[in-house]
Design a protein around this motif. Structure first.
Motif, PDB file in Angstrom:
ATOM      1  N   SER A  21      11.186 -28.867  30.879  1.00 58.03           N
ATOM      2  CA  SER A  21      12.342 -29.297  32.002  1.00 58.03           C
ATOM      3  C   SER A  21      13.403 -28.144  31.625  1.00 58.03           C
ATOM      4  N   CYS A  22      14.259 -28.003  32.536  1.00 62.30           N
ATOM      5  CA  CYS A  22      15.266 -27.056  32.655  1.00 62.30           C
ATOM      6  C   CYS A  22      16.543 -27.799  33.327  1.00 62.30           C
ATOM      7  N   GLU A  23      17.818 -27.835  32.947  1.00 60.77           N
ATOM      8  CA  GLU A  23      18.709 -28.321  33.828  1.00 60.77           C
ATOM      9  C   GLU A  23      19.868 -27.563  33.528  1.00 60.77           C
ATOM     10  N   ILE A  69       5.480 -24.117  38.224  1.00 66.84           N
ATOM     11  CA  ILE A  69       6.831 -24.293  38.373  1.00 66.84           C
ATOM     12  C   ILE A  69       7.178 -24.962  39.528  1.00 66.84           C
ATOM     13  N   ALA A  70       8.201 -26.112  39.431  1.00 63.57           N
ATOM     14  CA  ALA A  70       8.827 -26.703  40.611  1.00 63.57           C
ATOM     15  C   ALA A  70      10.165 -27.006  40.426  1.00 63.57           C
ATOM     16  N   ARG A  71      10.768 -27.506  41.469  1.00 66.89           N
ATOM     17  CA  ARG A  71      12.060 -27.801  41.501  1.00 66.89           C
ATOM     18  C   ARG A  71      12.160 -29.238  41.081  1.00 66.89           C
ATOM     19  N   GLY A  72      13.317 -29.612  40.355  1.00 62.61           N
ATOM     20  CA  GLY A  72      13.675 -30.982  40.048  1.00 62.61           C
ATOM     21  C   GLY A  72      14.315 -31.655  41.349  1.00 62.61           C
ATOM     22  N   ALA A  73      14.511 -32.877  40.972  1.00 63.29           N
ATOM     23  CA  ALA A  73      15.481 -33.743  42.003  1.00 63.29           C
ATOM     24  C   ALA A  73      16.523 -32.872  42.683  1.00 63.29           C
ATOM     25  N   SER A  77      17.753 -27.800  38.910  1.00 66.84           N
ATOM     26  CA  SER A  77      16.968 -28.381  37.515  1.00 66.84           C
ATOM     27  C   SER A  77      15.331 -27.915  37.925  1.00 66.84           C
ATOM     28  N   ASN A  78      14.532 -27.681  36.909  1.00 68.36           N
ATOM     29  CA  ASN A  78      13.209 -27.472  37.473  1.00 68.36           C
ATOM     30  C   ASN A  78      12.195 -27.754  36.236  1.00 68.36           C
ATOM     31  N   TYR A  79      11.050 -27.703  36.488  1.00 61.34           N
ATOM     32  CA  TYR A  79      10.016 -28.057  35.656  1.00 61.34           C
ATOM     33  C   TYR A  79       8.966 -27.039  35.571  1.00 61.34           C
ATOM     34  N   LEU A  80       8.404 -26.742  34.380  1.00 65.05           N
ATOM     35  CA  LEU A  80       7.327 -25.848  34.097  1.00 65.05           C
ATOM     36  C   LEU A  80       6.153 -26.662  33.532  1.00 65.05           C
TER      37      LEU A  80
END
Length: 123
Positions: A21-23, A69-73, A77-80
């Motif tokens: 995750s990345c924020e 890869i997808a957007r977070g809430a 942010s995103n998730y890989l």
């Protein structure tokens, strides 16, 4: 100054999965383009994936089909999701965020990098 934090690294066996995750610390009216790169020992940093402000994903050709890869809430942010990991996927994974356009405050515009998270793949 925008801080970028990666989480989720760790050690897995070949064939296993990890989700990174990345924020970004700022969740503002900026457009967020978010990227993942990785760097293995003795190798150059290479592109892994990106997701732009509109949610369009891109992948390194060699990783397509295993990484998602997808957007977070929040758009900051995103998730890989990384599946069927191999020893060649072992590296430090870095998230990069570009804040641009829209109603982005001028003092936030620019590109920011996280410190990286280690992914180890071994049996």
């Amino acid at each position: 100054q925008v801080q970028v934090v990666e989480r989720g690294g760790g050690s897995v066996q070949p064939g296993g999965s990890l989700r990174l995750s990345c924020e970004a610390s700022e969740d503002s009216d900026c457009f967020y383009d978010m990227y993942w790169y990785r760097q293995a020992p003795g190798k150059e940093r290479e592109f892994v994936s990106e997701i732009d402000n509109d949610g369009h994903p891109k992948y390194a050709e060699s990783l397509r089909g295993r990484f998602t890869i997808a957007r977070g809430a929040a758009k900051s942010s995103n998730y890989l999701q990384m599946n069927r990991l191999t020893v060649d996927d072992a590296a430090v994974y870095y998230c990069s965020v570009t804040l641009r356009g829209g109603s982005c405050p001028v003092w936030l515009l620019g590109n920011y990098w996280g410190k990286g998270t280690q992914v180890t793949v071994s049996s």
